[in-house]
Design an enzyme around this catalytic site. Sequence first.
Site, PDB file in Angstrom:
ATOM      1  N   LYS A 128     -22.876  52.968   7.199  1.00  0.00           N
ATOM      2  CA  LYS A 128     -23.398  51.690   7.681  1.00  0.00           C
ATOM      3  C   LYS A 128     -24.471  51.140   6.744  1.00  0.00           C
ATOM      4  O   LYS A 128     -25.538  50.731   7.166  1.00  0.00           O
ATOM      5  CB  LYS A 128     -23.950  51.857   9.092  1.00  0.00           C
ATOM      6  CG  LYS A 128     -22.872  52.192  10.110  1.00  0.00           C
ATOM      7  CD  LYS A 128     -23.455  52.378  11.485  1.00  0.00           C
ATOM      8  CE  LYS A 128     -22.410  52.543  12.553  1.00  0.00           C
ATOM      9  NZ  LYS A 128     -21.374  53.508  12.311  1.00  0.00           N
ATOM     10  N   CYS A 129     -24.145  51.101   5.470  1.00  0.00           N
ATOM     11  CA  CYS A 129     -25.072  50.691   4.420  1.00  0.00           C
ATOM     12  C   CYS A 129     -24.494  49.467   3.715  1.00  0.00           C
ATOM     13  O   CYS A 129     -23.278  49.282   3.674  1.00  0.00           O
ATOM     14  CB  CYS A 129     -25.232  51.849   3.433  1.00  0.00           C
ATOM     15  SG  CYS A 129     -26.234  51.511   1.974  1.00  0.00           S
ATOM     16  N   GLY A 130     -25.357  48.659   3.151  1.00  0.00           N
ATOM     17  CA  GLY A 130     -24.881  47.523   2.368  1.00  0.00           C
ATOM     18  C   GLY A 130     -24.037  47.953   1.177  1.00  0.00           C
ATOM     19  O   GLY A 130     -23.234  47.174   0.672  1.00  0.00           O
TER      20      GLY A 130
END
Length: 161
Positions: free
Chosen positions: A34-36
């Site tokens: 759930k990271c850019g």
Amino acid sequence: MDLNKYTMPLLNGTTQPLSGYQGKVLLIVNTASKCGFTPQYKGLEDLYNKYKDQGLVILGFPCNQFGKQEQGDSAEIGAFCEKNYGVTFPIFEKIEVNGDQAAPLYQDLKAEAPGLLGTQGIKWNFTKFLISSKGNVIDRYAPTTKPEDLEEDICTALRER
């Protein structure tokens, strides 16, 4: 680096001695779902598919130390990687990369290839380490470095195998 001294559990719980990757060019990456930078999974998988038959192995190590962006358990992480990015390269169980509980592999990687201004800490998800087939750390790459931008360095390392 002596890969013989590291044994890490894969997402399925199987213990994997890293000695099994000796003689291969390794790209070691701390990951998060759930990271850019999570879309880098696609670029990593593309590199893996393109160069695995020439000796490249990508090793993913999920980590929840940065913005709590990897909260899932092993089954959730594996399902996410497969469903969203078709990941086939080895993904290991969640680890810590900084602090007192940092995995020994990452302690050694950081010592071998310090970051900007000599700092050893990993700054964020998707920091990458390229390891030669002889076990030497070639370079450390920032999370912002896209997988496709590593292709030249990977090809050079593969030619030197």
